[in-house]
Motif scaffolding. Structure first.
Motif, PDB file in Angstrom:
ATOM      1  N   THR A   1       3.966  76.213 131.328  1.00 52.13           N
ATOM      2  CA  THR A   1       3.124  75.196 130.700  1.00 52.13           C
ATOM      3  C   THR A   1       2.615  75.633 129.332  1.00 52.13           C
ATOM      4  O   THR A   1       2.362  74.791 128.474  1.00 52.13           O
ATOM      5  CB  THR A   1       1.943  74.825 131.610  1.00 52.13           C
ATOM      6  N   SER A   2       2.480  76.945 129.092  1.00 48.93           N
ATOM      7  CA  SER A   2       2.059  77.366 127.748  1.00 48.93           C
ATOM      8  C   SER A   2       3.186  77.147 126.747  1.00 48.93           C
ATOM      9  O   SER A   2       2.937  76.814 125.577  1.00 48.93           O
ATOM     10  CB  SER A   2       1.598  78.827 127.745  1.00 48.93           C
TER      11      SER A   2
ATOM     12  N   TYR B   1       4.160  70.777 122.383  1.00 53.51           N
ATOM     13  CA  TYR B   1       3.550  69.451 122.380  1.00 53.51           C
ATOM     14  C   TYR B   1       2.361  69.354 121.429  1.00 53.51           C
ATOM     15  O   TYR B   1       2.165  68.320 120.783  1.00 53.51           O
ATOM     16  CB  TYR B   1       3.109  69.073 123.790  1.00 53.51           C
ATOM     17  N   SER B   2       1.565  70.430 121.334  1.00 51.62           N
ATOM     18  CA  SER B   2       0.259  70.291 120.682  1.00 51.62           C
ATOM     19  C   SER B   2       0.003  71.232 119.523  1.00 51.62           C
ATOM     20  O   SER B   2      -1.044  71.130 118.889  1.00 51.62           O
ATOM     21  CB  SER B   2      -0.856  70.496 121.730  1.00 51.62           C
TER      22      SER B   2
ATOM     23  N   LEU C   1      -0.579  71.601 133.428  1.00 49.65           N
ATOM     24  CA  LEU C   1      -1.180  71.479 132.100  1.00 49.65           C
ATOM     25  C   LEU C   1      -2.589  72.047 132.080  1.00 49.65           C
ATOM     26  O   LEU C   1      -2.949  72.820 131.182  1.00 49.65           O
ATOM     27  CB  LEU C   1      -1.201  70.016 131.669  1.00 49.65           C
TER      28      LEU C   1
ATOM     29  N   ARG D   1       7.311  65.776 131.052  1.00 49.18           N
ATOM     30  CA  ARG D   1       6.076  65.907 131.838  1.00 49.18           C
ATOM     31  C   ARG D   1       6.010  64.869 132.945  1.00 49.18           C
ATOM     32  O   ARG D   1       5.483  65.132 134.025  1.00 49.18           O
ATOM     33  CB  ARG D   1       4.874  65.780 130.904  1.00 49.18           C
TER      34      ARG D   1
ATOM     35  N   TYR E   1      -7.001  67.555 121.866  1.00 47.31           N
ATOM     36  CA  TYR E   1      -6.622  67.140 123.218  1.00 47.31           C
ATOM     37  C   TYR E   1      -6.124  65.692 123.281  1.00 47.31           C
ATOM     38  O   TYR E   1      -5.660  65.254 124.330  1.00 47.31           O
ATOM     39  CB  TYR E   1      -7.822  67.276 124.166  1.00 47.31           C
TER      40      TYR E   1
ATOM     41  N   GLU F   1      -2.373  65.155 124.372  1.00 50.98           N
ATOM     42  CA  GLU F   1      -2.075  65.563 125.745  1.00 50.98           C
ATOM     43  C   GLU F   1      -2.738  64.651 126.775  1.00 50.98           C
ATOM     44  O   GLU F   1      -2.194  64.451 127.872  1.00 50.98           O
ATOM     45  CB  GLU F   1      -2.531  67.004 125.974  1.00 50.98           C
TER      46      GLU F   1
ATOM     47  N   GLY G   1      -3.925  75.778 131.668  1.00 53.61           N
ATOM     48  CA  GLY G   1      -3.926  76.459 130.381  1.00 53.61           C
ATOM     49  C   GLY G   1      -5.300  76.920 129.952  1.00 53.61           C
ATOM     50  O   GLY G   1      -6.337  76.401 130.381  1.00 53.61           O
TER      51      GLY G   1
ATOM     52  N   GLN H   1       2.926  73.414 126.087  1.00 54.68           N
ATOM     53  CA  GLN H   1       1.774  73.064 125.236  1.00 54.68           C
ATOM     54  C   GLN H   1       1.997  73.474 123.793  1.00 54.68           C
ATOM     55  O   GLN H   1       1.557  72.780 122.872  1.00 54.68           O
ATOM     56  CB  GLN H   1       0.507  73.703 125.795  1.00 54.68           C
TER      57      GLN H   1
END
Length: 574
Positions: free
Chosen positions: A481-482, A488-489, A247, A513, A215, A218, A250, A485
């Motif tokens: 948003t998925s 991004y992650s 966000l 974002r 995390y 984010e 999720g 994510q």
């Protein structure tokens, strides 16, 4: 007498032919059953009432009566076990089947669906593998993410169109000048164990999440979390973030007790529509949570039986593969055209894709990457993949514009490569097809298969050193948003990109974002992914078809994004 004991008496007729009358005295039958003549009359009467045999007694001492067996013992055993399964009497069914798990799995598949047990609605399903611990802060595969959605709730939810809706928070507000988000909780919220969900519990949860490696990127700009009021949570940021509400819709931001972040057992405590009653390597049992903030589930209990690949393959009842939950009947039944079923099917919102690993022991240069990908044209690989539910992908998401690749220049490639993949059977087959294709060009590919969480962990720790990585993405119910994510992650993606490309991608996504509303995410993310594909970092291979088949007694059930039925809405009129 119990049906199991009666059946055991019936087995003592072993050696008698089915549907061929025989002449016998009561004493002879009693000796066969190891019972007294008086009790034998009772047994014969009960078996006749069940339709197992016909008994026509003759009046008079030592008169020979007529006995005719009507049921084959093996077929009768499975029929009785199926009846037990429909009533939820699983232990009794296993006793009848003498603990034969292969037959048990087949009968579970045949009897899956919704049924009433003592006035309570029960859903029974089967699945091809055990589930990992259902904890939102752990990396999860597709089906686990679906189940996390059933067991937990978030502060808000985001629908397929990018619109944010209330969940545990009934109202929220973004202060664009001060970079602050406020969420207002519903009153009288509780976790499954009865513990209250208030603003302080949310503060403690997010404060701890911020310190976890998964995390940190984010939430890097999250400066402070506080609870000005028992039902108000304040998030303060150091930079603009107009999409924070999307966000935290999720799966990974599901609301759970903070103490659960330090635990790894399967006795999870959630906040959603269903609570976990049992979770073992054999079954997952969920009960409806009566204090759920929203509409209570229509069904009372869900039992998902879990069978490993060896058992399910042997039964021919549970499919060899497929991301969707097979519900009521096998998706690969050869007689499917003759079965009275409903079928919902759609293309998944994602893809199977290949990554070139920039942290590999053996790295490919730009020209080699392009030439390698040109050899792996998806249409050429399909003939070596057993599953027909795959279609070649022209972009990472089916909704994005088709991309065309420039012809690559032929160049020498290494004679040996390694490939990492997680143990999902369709991915394994794709990996083997790639290995076969490259073997035809004199390149040996060694495939390393990991469980999903191990593969993610190795990438996060920077220890994944295979040349190629084969993985997949399937968007969640919060599509916009998925997708964000994932880009991004996702540890696999960023490990494979290398430091420079990873930094560029994250900075681009941070700008999105801060300045773009959620509804536009899929539009602005498309060119970013197109850039990764153009430079050979990522190659989409296939989209997968999700199929749900179920019997007519299942009413008004939709196929969710995960390929599972919408469990909260399952009902039956009988």
């Amino acid at each position: 007498m119990s049906i199991l004991n009666l059946y055991r008496y019936y087995l003592r007729f072993d050696g008698y032919r089915i549907e061929q009358p025989i002449s016998a005295t009561l004493e002879e039958v009693a000796n066969r059953l190891c019972s007294s003549p008086r009790y034998t009359r009772v047994l014969l009467q009960q078996m006749q009432q069940q339709g197992w045999l016909s008994w026509q007694p003759k009046v008079g001492r030592n008169k020979r009566s007529t006995l005719c067996l009507l049921q084959d013992p093996e077929r009768l055993k499975e029929h009785l076990a199926s009846d037990c399964l429909l009533r939820g009497q699983y232990d009794k069914a296993l006793d009848l089947l003498e603990q034969d798990e292969q037959v048990f799995a087949r009968l579970l598949q045949q009897t899956s669906g919704a049924s009433m047990h003592e006035g309570r609605l029960h859903i029974q399903l089967t699945y091809r593998r055990p589930f990992q611990a259902l904890l939102p802060h752990h990396p999860q595969r597709n089906s686990e993410r679906f189940l996390v959605r059933q067991i937990y709730a978030c502060l808000v939810r985001c629908d397929a169109d990018g619109q944010v809706h209330p969940e545990l928070a009934h109202h929220w507000h973004y202060d664009a000048e001060n970079y602050q988000w406020r969420f207002y909780l519903r009153p009288d919220l509780t976790f499954h164990d009865g513990q209250m969900i208030d603003a302080q519990s949310i503060v403690e949860l997010f404060s701890h999440l911020k310190s976890l490696p998964n995390y940190q990127h984010e939430l890097a700009h999250l400066k402070r979390i506080s609870a000005p009021h028992p039902r108000e949570v304040l998030f303060e940021f150091t930079a603009p973030d107009q999409s924070f509400a999307g966000l935290i819709s999720g799966v990974s931001y599901s609301i759970q007790p903070v103490k659960q972040l330090q635990q790894s057992n399967s006795n999870v405590i959630g906040s959603g529509a269903f609570k976990v009653y049992t979770h073992t390597d054999k079954q997952l049992v969920l009960h409806a949570f009566n204090r759920y903030y929203g509409c209570r589930s229509l069904c009372d209990q869900i039992t998902i039986w879990l069978f490993d690949q060896d058992v399910t393959t042997a039964t021919d009842a549970i499919p060899h593969a497929g991301r969707s939950c097979q519900y009521y009947v096998s998706a690969e039944s050869p007689n499917m055209e003759n079965e009275q079923i409903n079928q919902f099917s759609r293309q998944e919102e994602g893809a199977i894709f290949l990554l070139n690993n920039h942290h590999a022991d053996l790295q490919l240069d730009d020209q080699q990457r392009q030439w390698l990908l040109s050899l792996l044209e998806p249409n050429w690989l399909l003939s070596d993949i057993a599953h027909s539910n795959l279609t070649p992908a022209d972009h990472l998401l089916p909704c994005w514009t088709k991309l065309s690749r420039f012809p690559a220049t032929q160049c020498p490639l290494p004679t040996s490569m390694t490939m990492a993949v997680y143990n999902y059977v369709t991915l394994i087959e794709c990996a083997e097809a790639i290995a076969k294709r490259l073997a035809d060009h004199g390149i040996q590919v060694i495939i390393h298969s990991y469980d999903y969480q191990t593969l993610q962990q190795k990438a996060a720790q920077g220890t994944l050193n295979e040349t190629l990585i084969l993985s997949s993405i399937n968007l969640d119910d919060n599509r916009h948003t998925s997708a964000y994510q994932f880009l991004y992650s996702n540890p696999l993606l960023h490990h494979a990109l290398g430091d420079v490309a990873s930094k560029w991608l994250r900075q681009s996504l941070a700008d999105i974002r801060a300045n773009v509303c959620i509804e536009q995410y899929l539009v602005v993310l498309e060119p970013l992914v197109a850039t990764l594909i153009h430079y050979g970092f990522l190659q989409p291979l296939y989209h997968e078809q999700q199929v749900l088949r179920f019997h007519d007694l299942i009413k008004n059930v939709a196929l969710t994004t995960w390929g599972w039925p919408e469990l909260k809405q399952v009902w039956t009129s009988s």
